[in-house]
Design an enzyme around this catalytic site. Sequence first.
Site, PDB file in Angstrom:
ATOM      1  N   CYS A  91       0.863  -1.185   0.000  1.00 30.36           N
ATOM      2  CA  CYS A  91       0.000   0.000   0.000  1.00 30.36           C
ATOM      3  C   CYS A  91       0.893   1.227   0.000  1.00 30.36           C
ATOM      4  CB  CYS A  91      -0.879  -0.008   1.248  1.00 30.36           C
ATOM      5  SG  CYS A  91      -1.932   1.444   1.395  1.00 30.36           S
ATOM      6  N   HIS A 134      -8.953  -3.774  -1.891  1.00 29.38           N
ATOM      7  CA  HIS A 134      -8.021  -2.950  -1.109  1.00 29.38           C
ATOM      8  C   HIS A 134      -8.425  -1.466  -1.173  1.00 29.38           C
ATOM      9  CE1 HIS A 134      -3.691  -1.940   0.125  1.00 29.38           C
ATOM     10  NE2 HIS A 134      -4.205  -0.765  -0.221  1.00 29.38           N
ATOM     11  N   GLU A 135      -8.697  -0.990  -2.392  1.00 29.94           N
ATOM     12  CA  GLU A 135      -8.997   0.442  -2.556  1.00 29.94           C
ATOM     13  C   GLU A 135     -10.367   0.799  -1.960  1.00 29.94           C
ATOM     14  OE1 GLU A 135      -6.487   2.062  -3.208  1.00 29.94           O
ATOM     15  OE2 GLU A 135      -5.299   0.483  -4.139  1.00 29.94           O
ATOM     16  N   HIS A 138     -10.111   1.414   1.632  1.00 29.41           N
ATOM     17  CA  HIS A 138      -9.647   2.772   1.960  1.00 29.41           C
ATOM     18  C   HIS A 138     -10.828   3.742   2.082  1.00 29.41           C
ATOM     19  CE1 HIS A 138      -5.296   2.626   2.011  1.00 29.41           C
ATOM     20  NE2 HIS A 138      -5.217   2.056   0.824  1.00 29.41           N
TER      21      HIS A 138
HETATM   22 NI    NI Z   1      -3.593   1.145  -0.037  1.00 27.98          NI
END
Ligand code: NI
Length: 177
Positions: A91, A134-135, A138
């Site tokens: 990341c 993953h995004e 966020h």
């Molecule tokens: Ni990330």
Amino acid sequence: MKIVIAPDPELRRVCDPVEPGDSSVIRTAKQMAKVMYRNSGCGLAAPQVGIHKRFIVFDCDVENEEPTPTLLINPEIVDHGDEIIRSGEGCLSIPGLTLEIPRWDAVKVTGLDENFEEVVFEAEGNLLCRCLQHEIDHLNGMTMFERLDPLARIAALREYQYALEHGARPGDVEVHA
Ligand code: NI
């Protein structure tokens, strides 16, 4: 435009949906794509550059040498597979670390493209599948650390402390002491 680095509390905020037609998103996404490529990332979420709106940019086409960034606005996982796969992940907001993160083996993600038209991405067992999860994490104020069980998290945070002390920068996937 600077990358927000963990453990900045900015990364733990839940982002707001993008309003239809908010053209600032298009401009910001272009800059985000530049930052992403410059730091050798394959995905970047708006909160990683301090913007708390629900959009991400990514480029998981490893075959294609040409930069082909995709903007996805208000992405949402609407379906996923039955299995969890663990694999190494990095990341840009957590420099110097590669962590084994559990993710769905397949996802179906809906959202809006740069023309605010509806799009659907289906990904299975590939980089895109992992990157999308993953995004989107966020956007919900979750980093890789929050995906780990408590013991693994403690170990990862210790490793991260070491990485920061040794000058890890966004894009670094390990630390050379
Ligand atoms: Ni990330």
